[in-house]
Design an enzyme around this catalytic site. Structure first.
Site, PDB file in Angstrom:
ATOM      1  N   GLY A 164       1.558  11.246   5.449  1.00  0.00           N
ATOM      2  CA  GLY A 164       0.306  11.740   6.118  1.00  0.00           C
ATOM      3  C   GLY A 164      -1.125  11.128   5.318  1.00  0.00           C
ATOM      4  N   LEU A 165      -0.979  10.065   4.762  1.00  0.00           N
ATOM      5  CA  LEU A 165      -2.235   9.584   3.991  1.00  0.00           C
ATOM      6  C   LEU A 165      -2.888  10.354   3.140  1.00  0.00           C
ATOM      7  CD1 LEU A 165      -3.952   7.628   7.029  1.00  0.00           C
ATOM      8  CD2 LEU A 165      -2.305   6.607   5.486  1.00  0.00           C
TER       9      LEU A 165
ATOM     10  N   ASN B 219       3.902  -2.459   8.764  1.00  0.00           N
ATOM     11  CA  ASN B 219       3.942  -0.939   8.140  1.00  0.00           C
ATOM     12  C   ASN B 219       5.464  -0.416   8.357  1.00  0.00           C
ATOM     13  OD1 ASN B 219       3.489   1.592   7.219  1.00  0.00           O
ATOM     14  ND2 ASN B 219       1.085   1.358   7.731  1.00  0.00           N
TER      15      ASN B 219
ATOM     16  N   GLY C 182      12.447   0.229   3.942  1.00  0.00           N
ATOM     17  CA  GLY C 182      13.666  -0.340   3.041  1.00  0.00           C
ATOM     18  C   GLY C 182      14.551  -1.486   3.654  1.00  0.00           C
TER      19      GLY C 182
ATOM     20  N   LYS D  80      -2.916  -4.973   8.974  1.00  0.00           N
ATOM     21  CA  LYS D  80      -1.531  -4.378   8.580  1.00  0.00           C
ATOM     22  C   LYS D  80      -1.077  -3.940  10.057  1.00  0.00           C
ATOM     23  CE  LYS D  80       1.562  -1.841   5.704  1.00  0.00           C
ATOM     24  NZ  LYS D  80       1.535  -1.295   4.352  1.00  0.00           N
TER      25      LYS D  80
ATOM     26  N   CYS E  62      -0.612   3.401  10.344  1.00  0.00           N
ATOM     27  CA  CYS E  62       0.118   4.668   9.772  1.00  0.00           C
ATOM     28  C   CYS E  62       0.845   5.523  10.977  1.00  0.00           C
ATOM     29  CB  CYS E  62      -0.529   5.468   8.846  1.00  0.00           C
ATOM     30  SG  CYS E  62       0.259   7.018   8.259  1.00  0.00           S
TER      31      CYS E  62
ATOM     32  N   GLY F  87       7.348  -2.689  -1.171  1.00  0.00           N
ATOM     33  CA  GLY F  87       7.062  -1.377  -1.027  1.00  0.00           C
ATOM     34  C   GLY F  87       8.084  -0.391  -1.709  1.00  0.00           C
ATOM     35  N   THR F  88       9.007   0.055  -0.843  1.00  0.00           N
ATOM     36  CA  THR F  88       9.948   0.973  -1.339  1.00  0.00           C
ATOM     37  C   THR F  88      10.855   0.760  -2.566  1.00  0.00           C
ATOM     38  OG1 THR F  88      10.456   1.654   0.935  1.00  0.00           O
ATOM     39  CG2 THR F  88      12.050   2.408  -0.397  1.00  0.00           C
TER      40      THR F  88
ATOM     41  N   SER G 202       0.705  -1.169   0.071  1.00  0.00           N
ATOM     42  CA  SER G 202      -0.041   0.103  -0.255  1.00  0.00           C
ATOM     43  C   SER G 202       1.116   1.222   0.018  1.00  0.00           C
ATOM     44  CB  SER G 202      -0.903  -0.067   1.172  1.00  0.00           C
ATOM     45  OG  SER G 202      -1.641   1.349   1.341  1.00  0.00           O
TER      46      SER G 202
HETATM   47  C1  LIG Z   1       5.925   6.742   0.480  1.00  0.00           C
HETATM   48  C2  LIG Z   1       5.364   5.702   0.997  1.00  0.00           C
HETATM   49  C3  LIG Z   1       4.011   5.719   1.232  1.00  0.00           C
HETATM   50  C4  LIG Z   1       3.260   4.704   2.154  1.00  0.00           C
HETATM   51  N1  LIG Z   1       1.735   4.764   2.199  1.00  0.00           N
HETATM   52  C5  LIG Z   1       1.326   3.799   3.076  1.00  0.00           C
HETATM   53  C6  LIG Z   1      -0.151   3.883   2.822  1.00  0.00           C
HETATM   54  O1  LIG Z   1      -0.787   4.680   2.626  1.00  0.00           O
HETATM   55  N2  LIG Z   1      -0.772   2.844   3.493  1.00  0.00           N
HETATM   56  C7  LIG Z   1      -0.040   1.808   4.115  1.00  0.00           C
HETATM   57  O2  LIG Z   1      -0.601   0.639   4.991  1.00  0.00           O
HETATM   58  N3  LIG Z   1       1.353   1.761   4.120  1.00  0.00           N
HETATM   59  C8  LIG Z   1       1.854   2.653   3.515  1.00  0.00           C
HETATM   60  N4  LIG Z   1       3.382   2.621   3.331  1.00  0.00           N
HETATM   61  C9  LIG Z   1       3.841   1.610   4.011  1.00  0.00           C
HETATM   62  C10 LIG Z   1       4.490   0.451   2.888  1.00  0.00           C
HETATM   63  O3  LIG Z   1       3.164  -0.083   2.678  1.00  0.00           O
HETATM   64  C11 LIG Z   1       5.160  -0.799   3.720  1.00  0.00           C
HETATM   65  O4  LIG Z   1       4.527  -1.208   4.720  1.00  0.00           O
HETATM   66  C12 LIG Z   1       6.482  -0.049   4.187  1.00  0.00           C
HETATM   67  O5  LIG Z   1       7.074   0.725   3.373  1.00  0.00           O
HETATM   68  C13 LIG Z   1       7.584  -1.137   4.430  1.00  0.00           C
HETATM   69  O6  LIG Z   1       7.752  -1.757   3.367  1.00  0.00           O
HETATM   70  P1  LIG Z   1       9.012  -1.531   2.416  1.00  0.00           P
HETATM   71  O7  LIG Z   1      10.287  -1.527   3.248  1.00  0.00           O
HETATM   72  O8  LIG Z   1       9.209  -2.662   1.332  1.00  0.00           O
HETATM   73  O9  LIG Z   1       8.811  -0.228   1.755  1.00  0.00           O
HETATM   74  C14 LIG Z   1       4.094   3.636   2.495  1.00  0.00           C
HETATM   75  C15 LIG Z   1       5.399   3.565   2.497  1.00  0.00           C
HETATM   76  C16 LIG Z   1       6.175   4.369   1.847  1.00  0.00           C
HETATM   77  C17 LIG Z   1       7.681   4.335   1.689  1.00  0.00           C
END
Ligand SMILES: Cc1cc2nc3c(=O)[nH]c(=O)nc-3n(C[C@H](O)[C@H](O)[C@H](O)COP(=O)(O)O)c2cc1C
Length: 306
Positions: free
Chosen positions: A73-74, A192, A217, A165, A130, A265-266, A22
């Site tokens: 901030g969603l 998250n 990351g 989550k 979040c 994600g990242t 997400s």
């Molecule tokens: C820019 C950005 C925006 C994100 N927005 C959301 C979101 O709207 N809802 C959510 O549940 N997680 C959000 N996340 C969290 C990611 O879905 C994920 O849980 C988190 O980044 C860890 O995974 P990663 O290390 O592969 O990025 C966001 C992460 C990033 C970097």
């Protein structure tokens, strides 16, 4: 499709274990310019709220040598615009689509779930984790009772598979996951972002207005893996592993530690093709073996150390 990668989680079948996390690929349109989203086992939308949200003031993103800090901030268009402008595209995609929802009150989550009830989506991902908003978000996830009640209500009203989550800041994670099972959740998404901090030492103040921001990351991968291991040993609910997956080998580590599915994600920001590339590598690797047979396998190898 390579059926060796197929996996059932809760009531749903996934053609492979790779989903996009997400908030890291919007509502799918942009990433679908790189490859068809059907290649993936699933896609999780950016979290939506009942009303549109403008998000936090800039800066919202800060790169560190080992990961990304974000304080978005969603920001999102709100339920109405989502239904009008994003759903027609999403419902044509032949893979599991999860809509991530976030609210400031239990009522808001329930209202969102009600409105998603009749849509052609696979399920709902409850974002109770979040770290970048004042109300709702992580503050729900930290309260075991509210999380349980919220999940139970959304499961009941949506009649769709519900994933929760979690935040790594959540205390008593194992107790909470057991409760979530009783509340009817089909899986837990672990995790998250972690809370982190960056300071601009030149001007001697924090980078972000909200001081703390969400760390994602490579730096968080070993931390998340440790929890996946612990959660898997309890066996309460299927695990969707998320955090720091940058390449195929990371996905293998998650699977061997006990994750049934993963979310990327990242890494999408660095290489928008990463989802497709990892699926292709998994297909090659699992030509002989079944993915199901490897989930949690590293636990059985513990005796090698004794
Ligand atoms: C820019 C950005 C925006 C994100 N927005 C959301 C979101 O709207 N809802 C959510 O549940 N997680 C959000 N996340 C969290 C990611 O879905 C994920 O849980 C988190 O980044 C860890 O995974 P990663 O290390 O592969 O990025 C966001 C992460 C990033 C970097």
């Amino acid at each position: 499709m390579n059926s060796n990668l197929q996996i059932k989680v809760g009531s749903l079948i996934f053609k492979n274990p790779v989903l996009l996390a997400s908030g890291t690929s919007g509502f799918g349109k942009e990433i679908s310019k790189f490859y068809p989203l059907e290649i993936l086992g699933g896609f999780v939308t950016k979290s939506i709220t009942l009303k549109p949200k403008r998000g936090n003031p800039p800066p919202r993103i800060w790169e560190t040598p080992c990961g990304l800090l974000n304080s978005i901030g969603l920001e999102n268009p709100g339920l109405e615009k989502f239904l009008e402008e994003e759903m027609p595209f999403l419902e044509k995609i032949n893979t599991n689509i999860f809509v991530s929802i976030a609210g400031e009150s239990v009522k808001e989550y329930i209202e969102l779930a009600k409105n998603l009830k009749d849509l052609k989506i696979s399920g709902i991902e409850l974002n109770i984790s979040c770290p970048n908003v004042d109300k709702g978000g992580i503050y729900f996830g930290l309260d075991t009772d509210i999380t349980y009640e919220l999940t139970k209500s959304v499961v009941k009203i949506s009649q769709k598979p519900v994933w929760v989550k979690l935040s790594p800041e959540t205390e008593r994670i194992l107790i909470l996951i057991n409760l979530l099972k009783n509340a009817g959740a089909e899986a837990v998404v672990v995790f998250n972002t972690f809370l982190g901090l960056a300071i601009d030492w030149r001007i001697r103040k924090p980078i972000f207005k909200r001081i703390f921001a969400g760390l994602s990351g490579p730096s968080i991968k070993p931390l998340v893996l440790r929890y996946i291991w612990e959660i898997y040993e309890k066996g309460f609910l299927p695990i969707v592993g998320c955090g720091g997956i940058m390449e195929f080998g990371d996905v293998m580590e998650y699977i061997l530690a006990g994750a049934s599915l993963v979310e990327i994600g990242t890494a999408n920001f660095i290489n928008p093709n990463i989802g497709k590339e990892i699926v292709l590598e998994l297909e090659n690797y699992f030509r002989e073996e079944k993915i199901q047979d490897l989930i949690g396998l590293a636990h059985k190898r513990k005796e090698d150390f004794s």
